[in-house]
Write an enzyme that holds these catalytic residues in place. Structure first.
Site, short mmCIF file in Angstrom:
data_model
loop_
_atom_site.label_atom_id
_atom_site.label_comp_id
_atom_site.label_asym_id
_atom_site.label_seq_id
_atom_site.Cartn_x
_atom_site.Cartn_y
_atom_site.Cartn_z
CB CYS A 1 -0.89 6.51 7.87
SG CYS A 1 -2.48 5.69 8.07
CG HIS B 1 2.89 9.81 3.91
ND1 HIS B 1 2.49 8.39 3.41
CD2 HIS B 1 3.93 9.90 3.35
CE1 HIS B 1 2.93 9.00 2.17
NE2 HIS B 1 3.88 8.92 1.89
CG HIS C 1 -2.51 6.94 3.65
ND1 HIS C 1 -1.56 5.30 4.11
CD2 HIS C 1 -1.12 7.94 2.90
CE1 HIS C 1 -0.07 6.45 4.71
NE2 HIS C 1 -0.45 7.24 3.41
#
Length: 354
Positions: free
Chosen positions: A269, A329, A317
């Site tokens: 990510c 993402h 994240h």
């Protein structure tokens, strides 16, 4: 003489029978446990599997961000160590040259025999020339004394460099140990997630690993990619650099998630966020918990395309906001880079980089 009586045999009744039965049942249960049929793992529903898998992926990603940060520190320590070694080698070469020069001077002095200057003057056939030579020798001695001082300074500098290098080696080894531990943690959690998913049917797996708003998959077609790019153009980014980062993220839809990867063909990510802004000429830190401080914080209601959106309390994240409540993402190993709603995960904050 006492008679030898045969001991009376007790019947298998009452307590004895119950004990034997208990032992037999225990043995059977033990045997069943060993052959794997006694204590079967409880069957989980797809919803329960999803809960467990999501938690494992989130924990693995938190460990991945730590791994990325540790690797960055290890790489920095390695570069410093290489620089120290190069500088030490250069100074060692200079020291060797200075030592050779001093050795030549000492050899010349030895060959002259070290005769007392008064006798050298008395025995000289040209006193005036001798006196000129003696003055030169004094100046030469002063220069040699300076050379000796410089050699001593070089020795001290080299020892300091070696000491700094020893510290960097210790730091590097500690980082490498951390990396191995973090890698084991990540691998164990991903392995457990794969094991749980393997117990589901393919349709159930698709429902568990889907995020409800995703449009990108590893097998997305060229027409899907064109449609996504058209969607990207429908929401204006605040400046050219944010627009470039968003365009890069759209181009990477369908790329696989690989922990620790920063592109160009696979990402985790924070690796995707870093690569997207690198394409726009902006250098971002490697980890989510550093990236959140790399720009100006903005509220959720202020989000614009190109903003970085962060999730979970540990800031583990990150996605790239692209407008209309959507982000791009790199989710986890079971899903490629894709579009997803921002409200998919617990929102932790946002940063405007450009």
């Amino acid at each position: 003489m006492a008679a030898h009586r045969k001991p009376r045999q007790r019947s298998l009744g009452g307590t004895t029978v119950r004990t034997a039965a208990t032992l037999a049942l225990a043995g059977a249960a033990g045997a069943t446990a060993f052959d794997g049929t006694g204590h079967a793992e409880p069957q989980l529903t797809p919803a329960q599997v999803k809960t467990k898998v999501d938690k494992l992926y989130q924990e693995a990603e938190a460990a991945t961000e730590k791994y990325d940060g540790t690797k960055e520190k290890a790489d920095t320590a390695q570069r410093r160590l290489n620089s120290l070694r190069d500088e030490t080698a250069r100074k060692q070469n200079g020291l060797n040259a200075a030592r050779n020069a001093l050795g030549s001077y000492a050899t010349a002095q030895y060959r002259q025999g070290g005769i007392d200057p008064a006798w050298q003057l008395a025995l000289s056939s040209d006193p005036d020339r001798y006196l000129e030579g003696a003055a030169f020798a004094e100046r030469a001695d002063a220069r040699q004394a300076g050379a000796v001082t410089r050699v001593r300074e070089q020795l001290r500098e080299i020892e300091q460099l070696r000491g700094a290098a020893r510290i960097e080696v210790k730091s590097l080894r500690a980082r490498q140990t951390e990396l191995r531990q973090q890698k084991r943690t990540i691998t164990a959690k991903l392995t457990e997630a794969r094991r749980l998913l393997a117990r589901l049917t393919p349709p159930q797996q698709a429902r568990v690993t889907g995020d409800g708003g995703a449009t990108g998959r590893a097998s997305r077609s060229a027409s899907d990619a064109r449609a996504a790019l058209e969607h990207a153009g429908s929401v204006a980014a605040p400046d050219t650099r944010a627009a470039a980062a968003v365009a890069y993220a759209y181009q990477k839809l369908g790329s696989p998630y690989v922990w620790g990867a920063t592109g160009p063909n696979a990402f985790d990510c924070s690796g995707l966020a870093q690569a997207a802004y690198h394409s726009a000429g902006i250098s971002l830190p490697r980890t989510t918990y550093a990236q959140i401080n790399a720009g100006r914080r903005v509220s959720r209601s202020e989000l614009q395309p190109g903003d970085l959106v962060f999730f979970y309390s540990g800031i583990s994240h990150v996605g790239i906001y692209v407008g209309n409540g959507q982000m791009i993402h790199a989710p986890n190993p079971s899903a490629p880079v894709r579009l997803a709603p921002v409200d998919l995960m617990p929102f932790a904050g946002a940063t405007r980089v450009a």
